[in-house]
Design a protein around this motif. Structure first.
Motif, PDB file in Angstrom:
ATOM      1  N   UNK A 137       0.839  -1.200   0.159  1.00 60.57           N
ATOM      2  CA  UNK A 137       0.134  -0.073  -0.183  1.00 60.57           C
ATOM      3  C   UNK A 137       1.003   0.871  -0.067  1.00 60.57           C
ATOM      4  N   UNK A 138       1.791   1.122   0.656  1.00 66.07           N
ATOM      5  CA  UNK A 138       2.657   2.082   1.043  1.00 66.07           C
ATOM      6  C   UNK A 138       4.236   1.915  -0.080  1.00 66.07           C
ATOM      7  N   UNK A 139       5.151   2.862   0.114  1.00 65.80           N
ATOM      8  CA  UNK A 139       6.764   2.478   0.021  1.00 65.80           C
ATOM      9  C   UNK A 139       6.606   1.809  -1.464  1.00 65.80           C
ATOM     10  N   UNK A 140       8.295   1.338  -1.557  1.00 66.41           N
ATOM     11  CA  UNK A 140       9.151   0.727  -3.320  1.00 66.41           C
ATOM     12  C   UNK A 140       9.151  -0.921  -3.294  1.00 66.41           C
ATOM     13  N   UNK A 141       8.343  -1.596  -2.394  1.00 64.05           N
ATOM     14  CA  UNK A 141       8.044  -2.425  -3.159  1.00 64.05           C
ATOM     15  C   UNK A 141       6.561  -3.108  -2.952  1.00 64.05           C
ATOM     16  N   UNK A 142       6.405  -2.778  -3.895  1.00 64.45           N
ATOM     17  CA  UNK A 142       4.450  -3.245  -4.498  1.00 64.45           C
ATOM     18  C   UNK A 142       4.691  -3.469  -5.777  1.00 64.45           C
ATOM     19  N   UNK A 143       5.236  -4.581  -6.592  1.00 64.29           N
ATOM     20  CA  UNK A 143       5.552  -4.402  -7.653  1.00 64.29           C
ATOM     21  C   UNK A 143       4.698  -5.893  -7.909  1.00 64.29           C
ATOM     22  N   UNK A 144       4.365  -6.915  -8.801  1.00 61.56           N
ATOM     23  CA  UNK A 144       4.005  -8.180  -8.716  1.00 61.56           C
ATOM     24  C   UNK A 144       5.163  -8.952  -8.964  1.00 61.56           C
ATOM     25  N   UNK A 145       6.043  -7.885  -9.960  1.00 60.44           N
ATOM     26  CA  UNK A 145       7.752  -8.717 -10.897  1.00 60.44           C
ATOM     27  C   UNK A 145       8.749  -8.910  -9.268  1.00 60.44           C
ATOM     28  N   UNK A 146       8.616  -7.595  -8.825  1.00 61.41           N
ATOM     29  CA  UNK A 146       9.548  -7.600  -7.200  1.00 61.41           C
ATOM     30  C   UNK A 146       9.065  -8.946  -6.930  1.00 61.41           C
ATOM     31  N   UNK A 147       7.950  -9.011  -5.879  1.00 62.93           N
ATOM     32  CA  UNK A 147       7.549 -10.865  -5.024  1.00 62.93           C
ATOM     33  C   UNK A 147       7.690 -11.901  -5.859  1.00 62.93           C
ATOM     34  N   UNK A 148       7.868 -11.693  -7.399  1.00 65.00           N
ATOM     35  CA  UNK A 148       8.248 -13.091  -8.572  1.00 65.00           C
ATOM     36  C   UNK A 148       9.800 -13.418  -8.242  1.00 65.00           C
ATOM     37  N   UNK A 149      10.725 -12.450  -8.030  1.00 68.27           N
ATOM     38  CA  UNK A 149      11.731 -12.230  -8.461  1.00 68.27           C
ATOM     39  C   UNK A 149      12.312 -12.236  -6.556  1.00 68.27           C
ATOM     40  N   UNK A 150      11.946 -12.112  -5.766  1.00 69.44           N
ATOM     41  CA  UNK A 150      11.413 -12.374  -4.179  1.00 69.44           C
ATOM     42  C   UNK A 150      11.862 -14.004  -4.058  1.00 69.44           C
ATOM     43  N   UNK A 151      10.726 -15.002  -4.646  1.00 70.10           N
ATOM     44  CA  UNK A 151      10.809 -15.935  -4.846  1.00 70.10           C
ATOM     45  C   UNK A 151      11.029 -17.171  -5.287  1.00 70.10           C
ATOM     46  N   UNK A 152      11.557 -16.907  -6.381  1.00 80.15           N
ATOM     47  CA  UNK A 152      11.462 -17.680  -7.783  1.00 80.15           C
ATOM     48  C   UNK A 152      11.928 -18.647  -7.527  1.00 80.15           C
ATOM     49  N   UNK A 153      13.736 -18.381  -6.941  1.00 79.17           N
ATOM     50  CA  UNK A 153      14.795 -19.186  -6.429  1.00 79.17           C
ATOM     51  C   UNK A 153      15.178 -19.964  -5.590  1.00 79.17           C
ATOM     52  N   UNK A 154      13.939 -20.265  -5.020  1.00 75.90           N
ATOM     53  CA  UNK A 154      13.844 -21.271  -3.488  1.00 75.90           C
ATOM     54  C   UNK A 154      12.663 -21.272  -3.961  1.00 75.90           C
ATOM     55  N   UNK A 155      12.193 -23.036  -3.805  1.00 79.41           N
ATOM     56  CA  UNK A 155      11.397 -24.271  -3.162  1.00 79.41           C
ATOM     57  C   UNK A 155       9.938 -24.328  -2.798  1.00 79.41           C
ATOM     58  N   UNK A 156      11.348 -23.708  -1.252  1.00 81.82           N
ATOM     59  CA  UNK A 156      10.011 -23.365  -0.183  1.00 81.82           C
ATOM     60  C   UNK A 156       9.595 -21.887   0.052  1.00 81.82           C
ATOM     61  N   UNK A 157       9.778 -21.290  -0.926  1.00 80.58           N
ATOM     62  CA  UNK A 157       9.166 -19.726  -0.931  1.00 80.58           C
ATOM     63  C   UNK A 157       7.823 -19.954  -2.075  1.00 80.58           C
ATOM     64  N   UNK A 158       7.004 -19.074  -1.710  1.00 80.36           N
ATOM     65  CA  UNK A 158       5.753 -18.970  -2.933  1.00 80.36           C
ATOM     66  C   UNK A 158       4.803 -16.764  -2.847  1.00 80.36           C
ATOM     67  N   UNK A 159       3.935 -17.371  -3.143  1.00 81.06           N
ATOM     68  CA  UNK A 159       3.774 -15.859  -3.294  1.00 81.06           C
ATOM     69  C   UNK A 159       2.039 -16.816  -2.861  1.00 81.06           C
ATOM     70  N   UNK A 160       1.025 -15.934  -1.806  1.00 83.05           N
ATOM     71  CA  UNK A 160      -0.365 -15.867  -1.242  1.00 83.05           C
ATOM     72  C   UNK A 160      -0.807 -14.524  -1.503  1.00 83.05           C
ATOM     73  N   UNK A 161      -1.520 -14.700  -2.959  1.00 80.71           N
ATOM     74  CA  UNK A 161      -2.405 -13.311  -3.536  1.00 80.71           C
ATOM     75  C   UNK A 161      -3.524 -13.238  -2.561  1.00 80.71           C
ATOM     76  N   UNK A 162      -3.489 -12.636  -1.573  1.00 85.98           N
ATOM     77  CA  UNK A 162      -4.669 -11.543  -0.903  1.00 85.98           C
ATOM     78  C   UNK A 162      -5.839 -11.209  -2.232  1.00 85.98           C
ATOM     79  N   UNK A 163      -6.770 -11.355  -2.450  1.00 85.83           N
ATOM     80  CA  UNK A 163      -7.877 -11.045  -4.062  1.00 85.83           C
ATOM     81  C   UNK A 163      -8.038  -9.641  -3.530  1.00 85.83           C
ATOM     82  N   UNK A 164      -8.029  -9.326  -1.698  1.00 89.73           N
ATOM     83  CA  UNK A 164      -9.184  -8.266  -1.955  1.00 89.73           C
ATOM     84  C   UNK A 164      -7.260  -7.249  -1.472  1.00 89.73           C
TER      85      UNK A 164
END
Length: 269
Positions: A137-164
């Motif tokens: 909602x604020x700040x500089x870490x809010x882009x979907x691509x940033x979250x993808x990069x955050x989790x993509x290199x480790x099999x135990x990390x993933x994204x939770x999409x909160x629809x709302x």
């Protein structure tokens, strides 16, 4: 500072539960209930609110400039991971961003990179997946691509999409909601399901239970389309209904209608 009251939510999902922000003295009853259901469950950080963390449960300081506050958040997720392993939860969900993120873009990115390394270590150490809930909602870490990069290199990390929250953030960031969902869908492991008509509606009603009567033409999120996009990439996503109440087994009829409707969407995939 004054300690805020823990929320104490046991969210019902599709053949599962998710535990969030309990008081420590209520854990015995909670554990008995979960054991009696014999269904998989996950922990949302914080699993329970320890005395050293007086803030509301959704507060995170992972991208905060204050090292002491960051330490609090890392202590809290470590605590949740410890109990998740002990209770045999199958994964942990955590927020990464919050309203007190660093106002400096470079520093926010550096803090995110450091957090990612620490999350990888936690996941490896406890041998438990960590799902990072999309936010910003604020700040500089809010882009979907940033979250993808955050989790993509480790099999135990993933994204939770909160629809709302994803819909609201896409709106205030002037992005296309469905494009944001599509970007994150291949890396999504869990989904928080609730509905809203926008920011002011959410401020008034918070997390509204989904129902097939809610139409996009009336301002609601198109839940069916959203789920179909995500499930096309991962039909085994864990789905949790994140509502304002803990129902245990006393789910109101209209709420259950919405849950059954979502179950039908999932089963058609």
């Amino acid at each position: 500072m004054e300690r805020t009251q823990p929320a104490g939510y046991l969210h019902t999902g599709l053949d599962r539960y998710e535990v969030f922000d309990f008081q420590e003295n209520g854990l015995g009853e909670l554990k008995s209930f979960i054991k009696s259901k014999k269904l998989p469950f996950s922990f949302h950080v914080p699993f329970f609110r320890p005395s050293y963390f007086p803030y509301i449960g959704v507060t995170t300081f992972f991208l905060n400039d204050d090292p002491n506050k960051r330490t609090l958040s890392f202590k809290l997720i470590d605590n949740t991971m410890y109990y998740a392993k002990e209770w045999k939860a199958d994964f942990v969900v955590t927020h990464l961003t919050w309203k007190d993120d660093s106002p400096d873009r470079k520093n926010a990115i550096n803090l995110a990179n450091d957090t990612r390394l620490k999350f990888c270590d936690l996941a490896d150490r406890y041998k438990l997946p960590i799902n990072i809930e999309f936010g910003g909602y604020s700040g500089h870490f809010h882009e979907p691509e940033q979250f993808v990069d955050f989790v993509s290199d480790h099999p135990l990390l993933g994204i939770c999409i909160d629809i709302g929250h994803t819909s609201l953030i896409s709106g205030i960031r002037n992005r296309n909601f469905f494009k944001d969902v599509e970007t994150m869908a291949p890396y999504t492991k869990s989904i928080h399901v609730w509905n809203t008509k926008g920011m002011e509606h959410c401020k008034k009603y918070n997390h509204v239970p989904v129902h097939p009567s809610q139409k996009a033409k009336d301002g609601w999120i198109d839940i069916k389309k959203t789920l179909e996009i995500i499930l096309a990439h991962n039909k085994n996503c864990n789905i949790v209904f994140e509502y304002n109440h803990t129902y245990y087994d006393n789910i109101p009829g209209e709420v259950k209608e919405g849950m059954d409707w979502v179950k039908g969407i999932v089963n058609r995939k």
